[in-house]
Scaffold this active site. Structure first.
Site, PDB file in Angstrom:
ATOM      1  N   ILE A 103       0.819  -1.225   0.000  1.00  0.00           N
ATOM      2  CA  ILE A 103       0.000   0.000   0.000  1.00  0.00           C
ATOM      3  C   ILE A 103       0.844   1.261   0.000  1.00  0.00           C
ATOM      4  CG2 ILE A 103      -2.005  -1.059   1.112  1.00  0.00           C
ATOM      5  CD1 ILE A 103      -1.053   0.111   3.757  1.00  0.00           C
ATOM      6  N   GLY A 104       2.171   1.136   0.073  1.00  0.00           N
ATOM      7  CA  GLY A 104       3.022   2.325   0.048  1.00  0.00           C
ATOM      8  C   GLY A 104       4.478   1.941   0.042  1.00  0.00           C
TER       9      GLY A 104
ATOM     10  N   GLY B  50       8.750   3.889  -0.077  1.00  0.00           N
ATOM     11  CA  GLY B  50       9.573   5.090  -0.043  1.00  0.00           C
ATOM     12  C   GLY B  50      11.020   4.716   0.156  1.00  0.00           C
TER      13      GLY B  50
ATOM     14  N   LYS C  65       9.015  -0.514   2.418  1.00  0.00           N
ATOM     15  CA  LYS C  65       7.662  -0.682   1.903  1.00  0.00           C
ATOM     16  C   LYS C  65       6.667  -0.891   3.047  1.00  0.00           C
ATOM     17  CE  LYS C  65       9.104  -2.625  -2.560  1.00  0.00           C
ATOM     18  NZ  LYS C  65       8.981  -3.754  -3.520  1.00  0.00           N
TER      19      LYS C  65
ATOM     20  N   ASP D 261       9.124  15.369  11.859  1.00  0.00           N
ATOM     21  CA  ASP D 261       8.672  15.213  10.471  1.00  0.00           C
ATOM     22  C   ASP D 261       7.152  15.229  10.402  1.00  0.00           C
ATOM     23  OD1 ASP D 261       9.090  15.016   7.761  1.00  0.00           O
ATOM     24  OD2 ASP D 261       9.260  12.839   7.744  1.00  0.00           O
TER      25      ASP D 261
END
Length: 1011
Positions: free
Chosen positions: A707-708, A710, A714, A832
């Protein structure tokens, strides 16, 4: 005789005459119809925008269309600014250039995308081209000089990147060049110096330009009137030739760069110069003395540099000066009396320096002062007598000095005053009565002085903030305070106030904060609370209050911070407190009795009930007697010993059984959860009970469940054994060279974060660690990230985020930050905070996620040195540019950006005109006095929510202040957002909203950026 001649003889003369008139008319109409056809074709190429629906064929068209200007029957100007045109430059053919006499083309303020339209090269007479404020991207063509007739070129506020082409220097007729607010990442071409006719140069807000000095070739721009180069990554010194050669300069703006060295004395020889902005640089040395007479400077801003020395008295020679900003430097010495003789002076800001002595006694006598800000210096003496002589004074900001004596009587007779902030001084005596009732006063801050006397019998209704803490006010809390019906913040701590709390105080419907600690108040708390629907903070500690806690207090919808400690309050704690969501509760050192409500039987409130000898709790970890022990019947000594032996035996047996069960379950759980016969290769740290199996966990880390992803790794969605339930598993790839120390630090941080318990922070369920990777298992958030709802495909869905949902999301995030900054020990800094790290559950409840950058602080507010830059562009606060020492205010800045995203719908790196980021765009929009409603997201713009959105916008500005010390705390943010939620619950027009700056006590920018 031919038939034609015969016909002419028979044809009536008057018809021949009519024919002679019609024929040339038809020729002209045919010419106009040709341009009409061209423009109708253009309209179709632009997608037939509704704004051009008036373009209808007619005998008088196109010259009677509003967007068209004609001369000699031909179209010369095409004015399509702000027409909501959405198209790409690929759809623009050379149709426009068929208008042979066109010399002005304005497409600004639309939604035109793609690259620079090179089809315009065919417009041979084009002199004025404005494509600003669109979505154009890519490089400016290297052959842009083919537009050789241009005198005006505006490509500002787009997304052009790459180098600014040197060919721009080959446009001999160019008088105006505006390339502000783009993404250029090359150098400023020295060829611009070839534009001998250039009068206006705007390269501002291009921070990605390579750091460089101002090109020497700019010395050839002798006709230049305006140089606008804010935030262009300039370095080095300001060239001396500016004052010697560029003698036509009227406006010079080199602010927000990295300029160093001293300010050239020659700048003060420019007789035409009116506006000089050098703020936010690193300029040093002394301020040069303007020795020449007849200078026309009206605005002088040297703020936020490292200038030293004293303010030169020769500045008094600048007779046209309206604005003088010298704030945040290292200036010392006295303020010269010559400044008080400036006839046009309105804005005088010298705060945050080391100035001493007294204010010039005639300051304000010869001018029409609007704002005076002299806070954070070493000034002494009394306030001058003439500051309000001009009748325009709206702000006296003089806090944190050594002023003394009485407040002058004029301050109570100055009807224009909106704020008086004189806290942290040595003033004494009574406050002039007229100050309490000043018609326009919204903020009165007198804390930390020696003021005395009673509180007034009346306060004018426009006052929103009164701070009088740490003074010597005496007598009762006057009912007159309640006449300030707009009062939001009332702080009267540590005075000598006595008597009961007046019941009328509960009528203040907008009051959010009431602080009366450290006085001599007595009697019971008000038993009937009429209108405290917005009250979020009540602190009444250290008084002599008695009676019971009124049941009415339990129905206050916004109450989050309650301190009734060190009084004589008795009776039971209302069980309805269970329903309240306190972020802070202190009822210690009273005479309360009975059991504490079940909601507070946990360690979060372990210090909330100390020193109440008749209170008890069921949780043995809370520092109170156990209710079971207190209610247990008394036995004889022999019975007690027997019972003790029996209980001890039972405990031993139960412990043995529990150990056996735990060992068995642990063995089975490890076999089920580690899978693939690699139990020994995974180290498992569990924080919550899980129900995962080998089949649906380790074997489920496949692309089908991705689902994502970067740079970190993962993220997968994995089903649990319960039907319809999922967890999110983040797989982090290890660096092979990670040493043991760093590994231990990572696991220690994971353990701390795993034990964080808050409803607005995503739960870390467990961590799997091996040599190759780490798996972090989180609760799954059905609606994914806020970023996707604001800026992704979900933004356009019918169920997009409404404003009430966005406001609730903001409150949820603020609650999480409050917990991290104020409730965790040690505190947590996220580092962040951004919309992609704010996740939403099935009911759109917000939770903060991704603590990969989180660090612990030993003590809140103490800076912690970070070795490397962290965070995401668009959210990084400016202090990262000059310091690696950070505190919790970095999270506040980032959250301010998120608030701007919620209100405006814009991305953090996309501002508007004159700005390269959302923060800069928002500050510019506010400081230029534009309507705030114009900044709101069109998808949610609703007059009913204008009050709330305006307040959140202003709060976001305070959160993104460039100085960390002026940003509010997470506690203040949470209180304000809760106040916003209730202040705008009914439909009201913008303009009636409360002022967010007085609410937070903001002092520095309350007038610098006044709407």
């Amino acid at each position: 005789m031919s038939k034609i001649h015969l016909f002419m003889l028979k044809f009536p003369f008057h018809l021949l005459l009519l024919l002679s008139v019609i024929v040339p008319f038809q020729v002209i109409s045919q010419s106009e119809n040709t341009e009409q056809t061209i423009l109708l074709t253009l309209k179709h190429e632009l997608g037939d925008p509704p704004s051009l629906r008036s373009w209808i064929p007619s005998p008088s068209a196109p010259c009677d269309w509003a967007e068209i200007r004609c001369a000699g029957g031909s179209v010369t100007r095409l004015l399509l600014s702000g027409k909501n045109i959405t198209t790409t430059t690929k759809n623009l053919s050379s149709t426009i250039c068929n208008l042979k006499h066109l010399f002005k083309l304005d497409f600004s303020g639309n939604f035109i995308s793609d690259e620079f339209p090179t089809t315009l090269y065919n417009c041979t007479n084009l002199r004025h081209l404005d494509l600003s404020d669109n979505n154009l991207a890519g490089p400016i063509p290297a052959d842009v000089d083919r537009l050789e007739t241009l005198a005006y070129l505006n490509l500002g506020s787009n997304y052009f990147s790459g180098e600014i082409p040197p060919a721009i220097g080959n446009l001999p007729e160019l008088q105006t060049l505006l390339l502000y607010k783009n993404n250029f990442n090359g150098t400023i071409p020295r060829e611009i110096g070839n534009l001998s006719n250039l009068e206006i140069l705007g390269l501002a807000y291009n921070p990605k330009l390579k750091r460089a000095k101002i090109p020497l070739e700019f010395s050839r721009l002798r006709k230049l009137r305006i140089m606008w180069m804010t935030q262009c990554n300039l370095m080095g010194e300001i060239p001396e030739y500016f004052g010697n050669i560029l003698t036509n300069l009227e406006r010079l703006d080199l602010s927000r760069n990295n300029l160093t060295g001293s300010i050239p004395r020659s700048l003060f020889s420019l007789r035409k110069l009116k506006f000089l902005y050098l703020y936010y640089n690193r300029l040093s040395g002394v301020i040069p003395s303007p020795t020449m007479q007849g200078l026309n400077l009206t605005e002088l801003d040297f703020g936020n540099n490292i200038l030293t020395g004293s303010i030169p008295r020769e500045i008094g020679n600048l007779k046209s000066l309206v604005t003088l900003h010298l704030y945040s430097n290292h200036l010392y010495g006295e303020i010269p009396t010559s400044l008080s003789l400036l006839p046009s002076l309105e804005y005088f800001r010298v705060f945050n320096n080391s100035l001493s002595g007294t204010l010039p006694p005639e300051l304000g006598l010869h001018s029409r002062l609007v704002v005076i800000e002299v806070s954070e210096n070493h000034l002494s003496g009394e306030l001058p007598q003439h500051l309000c002589v001009g009748g325009a004074l709206i702000g006296v900001v003089a806090f944190s000095n050594n002023f003394s004596g009485l407040l002058p009587q004029w301050i109570g007779n100055c009807p224009s005053l909106a704020t008086v902030q004189v806290f942290n001084n040595n003033f004494s005596g009574e406050v002039p009565l007229g100050l309490w009732t000043s018609r326009n006063l919204s903020s009165l801050v007198l804390s930390n002085n020696s003021f005395s006397g009673p509180l007034p019998s009346k306060v004018f209704l426009n006052t929103t903030r009164i701070e009088i803490a740490n003074n010597k006010f005496s007598g009762p809390v006057s009912v007159g305070i309640t006449s300030a019906t707009n009062l939001v913040y009332f702080d009267a701590r540590n005075n000598m106030l006595s008597g009961e709390i007046p019941r009328e105080l509960t009528c203040l419907s907008r009051l959010s904060t009431l602080m009366l600690d450290g006085n001599q108040l007595s009697g019971a708390l008000p038993s009937e609370i009429i209108s405290w629907k917005s009250l979020s903070t009540i602190t009444l500690s250290g008084n002599k209050l008695s009676g019971k806690i009124p049941i009415a207090m339990t129905v206050l919808p916004s109450l989050a911070y309650l301190d009734l400690s060190q009084n004589d309050i008795s009776g039971e704690i209302p069980p309805q407190f269970d329903r309240m969501r306190f972020v802070f509760l202190n009822l210690s050192s009273n005479q309360l009795s009975g059991k504490i409500p079940d909601e507070f039987n946990n360690l979060a409130f372990e210090n909330s009930f100390l020193n109440n000898p008749h209170l008890c709790a069921y949780n043995p970890n809370v520092n109170l007697p156990n209710c079971l022990t207190k209610t247990m019947p008394h036995f004889s000594n022999s019975s007690s010993k027997s019972l003790a032996l029996i209980l001890a035996a039972i405990v031993v047996v139960l412990l043995a059984i529990a150990s056996l069960v735990f060992y068995t379950l642990k063995t089975q759980w490890g076999k089920r959860h580690c899978g693939h016969n690699k139990v020994a290769t995974w180290k498992v740290t569990s924080f919550q009970r899980l129900n995962l199996t080998e089949i649906n966990f380790l074997s489920s880390l496949t692309d089908n469940n991705l689902i994502g992803s970067g740079g970190f790794g993962k993220v997968y969605r994995i089903a649990t054994n319960r039907l319809g339930e999922y967890v999110a598993v983040k797989k982090i790839w290890n660096r092979k060279d990670v040493d043991d120390k760093l590994e231990k630090e990572f696991l220690a941080e994971v353990e701390i974060l795993g034990n964080i318990r808050h409803s607005n922070i995503v739960k870390l369920l467990c961590c799997y660690a091996s040599e190759d990777s780490k798996l972090l298992v989180y609760e799954y958030m059905e609606n994914q990230s806020l970023d996707k709802w604001l800026h992704g495909k979900k933004k356009t869905s019918p169920s997009g985020l409404s404003w009430p949902t966005r406001l609730n999301i903001a409150i949820g995030v603020a609650q999480g930050l409050y917990y991290m900054h104020h409730e965790c020990s040690p505190p947590v800094i996220h580092r962040d905070v951004k919309s992609s790290n704010i996740l939403l559950d099935s009911e759109f409840k917000a939770k903060i996620a991704d603590f990969g950058l989180a660090k612990m602080l030993a003590n809140l507010g103490e800076p912690h040195t970070m070795s490397a830059l962290a965070g995401s562009f668009g959210y990084i606060p400016p202090e990262y540019a000059y310091s690696t020492k950070i505190n919790e205010k970095v999270d506040v800045y980032s959250f301010g950006v998120v608030l701007l995203e919620l209100v405006t719908g814009r991305k953090p790196n996309k501002g508007g005109e004159h700005a390269c980021s959302l923060v800069e765009w928002a500050w510019d929009h506010f400081s230029e006095g534009k309507s705030l409603t114009d900044a709101f997201d069109e998808d949610i713009k609703d007059e009913c929510y204008a009050v709330q959105m305006t307040s959140v916008f202003k709060l976001a500005l305070l959160c993104t202040s460039s100085l960390p010390s002026t940003r509010p705390s997470a506690k203040d943010i949470l209180l304000v957002l809760r106040q916003c939620c209730h202040s705008g619950s009914t439909c009201r027009r913008a303009g009636n909203e409360f002022d967010i700056a007085p609410l937070l006590g903001d002092t520095r920018y309350i007038y610098s950026y006044k709407e």
